[in-house]
Structure formats: C-alpha cells, structure tokens
Design an enzyme around this catalytic site. Structure first.
Site, PDB file in Angstrom:
ATOM      1  N   SER A 160       3.937  -2.503  10.146  1.00  0.00           N
ATOM      2  CA  SER A 160       5.240  -2.430  10.336  1.00  0.00           C
ATOM      3  C   SER A 160       5.820  -3.939  10.007  1.00  0.00           C
ATOM      4  O   SER A 160       6.913  -4.205  10.508  1.00  0.00           O
ATOM      5  CB  SER A 160       5.576  -1.964  11.724  1.00  0.00           C
ATOM      6  N   HIS A 188      -9.302   0.875   5.440  1.00  0.00           N
ATOM      7  CA  HIS A 188      -7.823   1.036   5.915  1.00  0.00           C
ATOM      8  C   HIS A 188      -8.101   2.157   7.263  1.00  0.00           C
ATOM      9  O   HIS A 188      -8.987   2.777   7.374  1.00  0.00           O
ATOM     10  CB  HIS A 188      -7.190   1.536   4.939  1.00  0.00           C
ATOM     11  N   GLY A 190       2.992   1.837  10.710  1.00  0.00           N
ATOM     12  CA  GLY A 190       3.924   3.089  10.607  1.00  0.00           C
ATOM     13  C   GLY A 190       4.510   3.574  11.773  1.00  0.00           C
ATOM     14  O   GLY A 190       5.126   4.467  11.810  1.00  0.00           O
ATOM     15  N   GLU A 234      -6.660   4.438   8.131  1.00  0.00           N
ATOM     16  CA  GLU A 234      -6.276   5.691   7.852  1.00  0.00           C
ATOM     17  C   GLU A 234      -7.588   6.510   6.993  1.00  0.00           C
ATOM     18  O   GLU A 234      -7.926   7.595   7.303  1.00  0.00           O
ATOM     19  CB  GLU A 234      -5.241   5.892   6.984  1.00  0.00           C
ATOM     20  N   ASN A 253       0.783  -0.966   0.204  1.00  0.00           N
ATOM     21  CA  ASN A 253      -0.019   0.107  -0.075  1.00  0.00           C
ATOM     22  C   ASN A 253       0.947   1.245   0.044  1.00  0.00           C
ATOM     23  O   ASN A 253       1.485   1.669   1.129  1.00  0.00           O
ATOM     24  CB  ASN A 253      -0.761  -0.090   1.257  1.00  0.00           C
ATOM     25  N   LYS A 297       0.082   4.190  -0.221  1.00  0.00           N
ATOM     26  CA  LYS A 297      -0.576   5.458   0.443  1.00  0.00           C
ATOM     27  C   LYS A 297      -0.417   6.670  -0.392  1.00  0.00           C
ATOM     28  O   LYS A 297      -0.202   6.315  -1.665  1.00  0.00           O
ATOM     29  CB  LYS A 297      -0.175   5.346   1.793  1.00  0.00           C
ATOM     30  N   GLU A 339      -4.865  -5.499  11.012  1.00  0.00           N
ATOM     31  CA  GLU A 339      -3.797  -4.386  10.940  1.00  0.00           C
ATOM     32  C   GLU A 339      -4.225  -3.625  12.352  1.00  0.00           C
ATOM     33  O   GLU A 339      -4.893  -2.715  12.290  1.00  0.00           O
ATOM     34  CB  GLU A 339      -3.981  -3.311   9.780  1.00  0.00           C
TER      35      GLU A 339
HETATM   36  P1  PGA Z   1       3.169   0.175   7.549  1.00  0.00           P
HETATM   37  O1  PGA Z   1       1.663   0.361   7.040  1.00  0.00           O
HETATM   38  O2  PGA Z   1       3.665  -1.261   7.060  1.00  0.00           O
HETATM   39  O3  PGA Z   1       3.957   1.511   7.088  1.00  0.00           O
HETATM   40  O4  PGA Z   1       2.924  -0.103   9.029  1.00  0.00           O
HETATM   41  C1  PGA Z   1       0.837  -0.680   6.894  1.00  0.00           C
HETATM   42  C2  PGA Z   1      -0.728  -0.451   6.340  1.00  0.00           C
HETATM   43  O5  PGA Z   1      -1.158   0.605   6.958  1.00  0.00           O
HETATM   44  O6  PGA Z   1      -1.024  -1.115   5.553  1.00  0.00           O
END
Ligand code: PGA
Length: 258
Positions: free
Chosen positions: A213, A99, A175, A101, A11, A13, A169
């Site tokens: 992560s 997601h 992140g 976010e 992803n 983003k 997740e």
């Molecule tokens: P990240 O994001 O690997 O940067 O922690 C994962 C995600 O949001 O799918």
C-alpha cells in the site's frame, strides 16, 4: 556509511492489455527522462504478455524492466511458465521472486524461491526477493521469526548487493490500503539487514525495499524511514502520475543510507 541508490519498482501484477500497458510505460518513460541525475532507479514489472512491447516503449529512457516471476529451470517442459533466460532475452534486468501472491496462490516455498533467485542470477538478472509476515503472524508476535525463516530459506548462495534486492512486504499491507507504520518498517528493515550481515552478505550495500500500500501520500514518510532503500508498489504503479509521484518522493531523499 553505505550509500544505496533508491529503487522504486512497480509490480503491475495481472493488469494491462497491450494498448493501455504501452501507454502507461511510455508515460512513465517520458516522465523519467525529465528527472534529474541522481534520481531513484525506476523499475517496471509488467505482466509477461507485455514485456516485449513495454521494452520498446521505454527504450532510450532510464526506466528498467523486470519480470514478476521466473521458473527455476532455464528451459523445458513447464507449461505456462517463463524462465529467467526468457526474461533476460526480452531486456529484463530484474525478476521478482517469492511475492506473497506466488507463495500463496502457487504454494511456493522458500526453497522454491531460492531456486528461482538462483536461476535469475544464472541468467544475469537481479533477483528481487519478497518476504513478509501475514496479519495473524504479526498479531501472534511471530513477525521476526517469519522474516528470519523466509530470508534464510529464500537466499541462494552468492548473493551480492549487485544481484539481489530484498523487498519487505507485510502481507496484511498488500492491496489493503493499510501500510505498515514507520516504526514497524524500521524494525523489520533493521532485522533484515542484521540477518544479511550475519550471513556475510554485503549487507551495508544491499537494498531493502518496502512494499504494501505504498501511495503518493505515504511514500515520502515510508522512503524516509532509516534502512528503507525504495518502494515496491502494486496498485499505485498502474497510474503513471501516482507511480512517478512515488519516485519523486525519493528524489530529494539521500541515496539510501542508515
Ligand atoms: P500494493 O501491492 O502496492 O497494491 O499494496 C504491493 C505489492 O504487492 O508489491
């Protein structure tokens, strides 16, 4: 014992201008072509602005394409939104929905996520539905309850292993550089699979990814957790070398199985 093909999804983003995005996709495609048969399925989800050029860059490779979100309606007066048929039109096979976010920044409820997943299905896309608890929810011992509520609320009717993938997740792991432990992941994935079975979905065949992560140095351990059928990577998907290293971590593992 159900066998599920490992899926490694990236992803991107809100990252990438055209030159860098095309270069990243082309390098992933080049490395993917060299992989042996039976390798994990490789999915890239670039920002909407790059989907068309990434589609060209990965053409002829095993890499598949997805959007990061879709609207619940197929078309209409929805300024700034992108519909599932638009994603399908550009060659996408997947749409990420729900997601954290999107749930956080755009106040998306599970009801909204369910409508988006249904729209993805309607357009012939697989929905990659994300669920997961926040840090305070975990600390309060509410992880199972939150997962159950999000899953129940976000799954549309007609979910199958072919049209839906779940991504667990934990929000506190996204992140942050702090991935969930193998034990935490195993427990959450087992719960999700039990809940799917309880709904009568073909739970044994459905893929459940872990995200939060995931990096080259923890991918092997995370992908080896029972019930984990792949990874959804954010930050690590922005470097071809790191992303491919995560794919490679899934190479010598079995196709996902319990
Ligand atoms: P990240 O994001 O690997 O940067 O922690 C994962 C995600 O949001 O799918």
């Amino acid at each position: 014992m159900a066998e599920r093909r490992v899926l490694v999804a990236g992803n991107w983003k809100m990252n990438g201008l055209s030159a860098a995005g095309v270069a990243l996709a082309a390098e992933i495609a080049r490395r993917a072509k060299a992989m042996p048969s039976g390798s994990p399925e490789i999915l890239v989800c670039p920002p909407a602005t790059l989907i068309a050029v990434v589609a060209e860059a990965i053409a002829g490779s095993p890499v598949v394409l997805g959007g990061q979100d879709c609207h619940a309606e197929p078309a209409g007066a929805r300024t700034g939104d992108i519909s599932a048929p638009m994603l399908a039109d550009l060659g996408c096979r997947y749409a990420i929905v729900g997601h954290s976010e999107r749930r956080g920044d755009h106040f998306e409820t599970s009801e909204r996520v369910r409508a988006k997943a249904a729209a993805a299905h309607q357009a012939g896309l697989s929905a990659l539905i994300c669920i997961g608890e926040t840090g305070p929810e975990r600390v309060a011992g509410r992880t199972g309850e939150v997962i159950a509520a999000q899953l129940a609320g976000s799954l549309p009717a007609g979910v199958t292993a072919a049209n839906t993938v779940i991504a667990y997740e934990p929000v506190w792991a996204i992140g942050t550089g702090r991935n969930a432990s193998a034990a935490e992941v195993a427990e959450a994935h087992a719960l999700i699979r039990r809940l799917l079975a309880g709904r009568g979905a073909d739970a044994g065949a459905m893929r459940i990814l872990y995200g939060g992560s995931v990096k080259p140095d923890n991918a092997r351990e995370l992908l080896a957790v029972p019930g984990v059928d792949g990874a959804l990577a954010g930050g690590a998907s922005l470097q071809a070398g790191d992303f491919i290293a995560i794919v490679e971590a899934g190479l010598d593992l079995r196709p996902g199985s319990d």
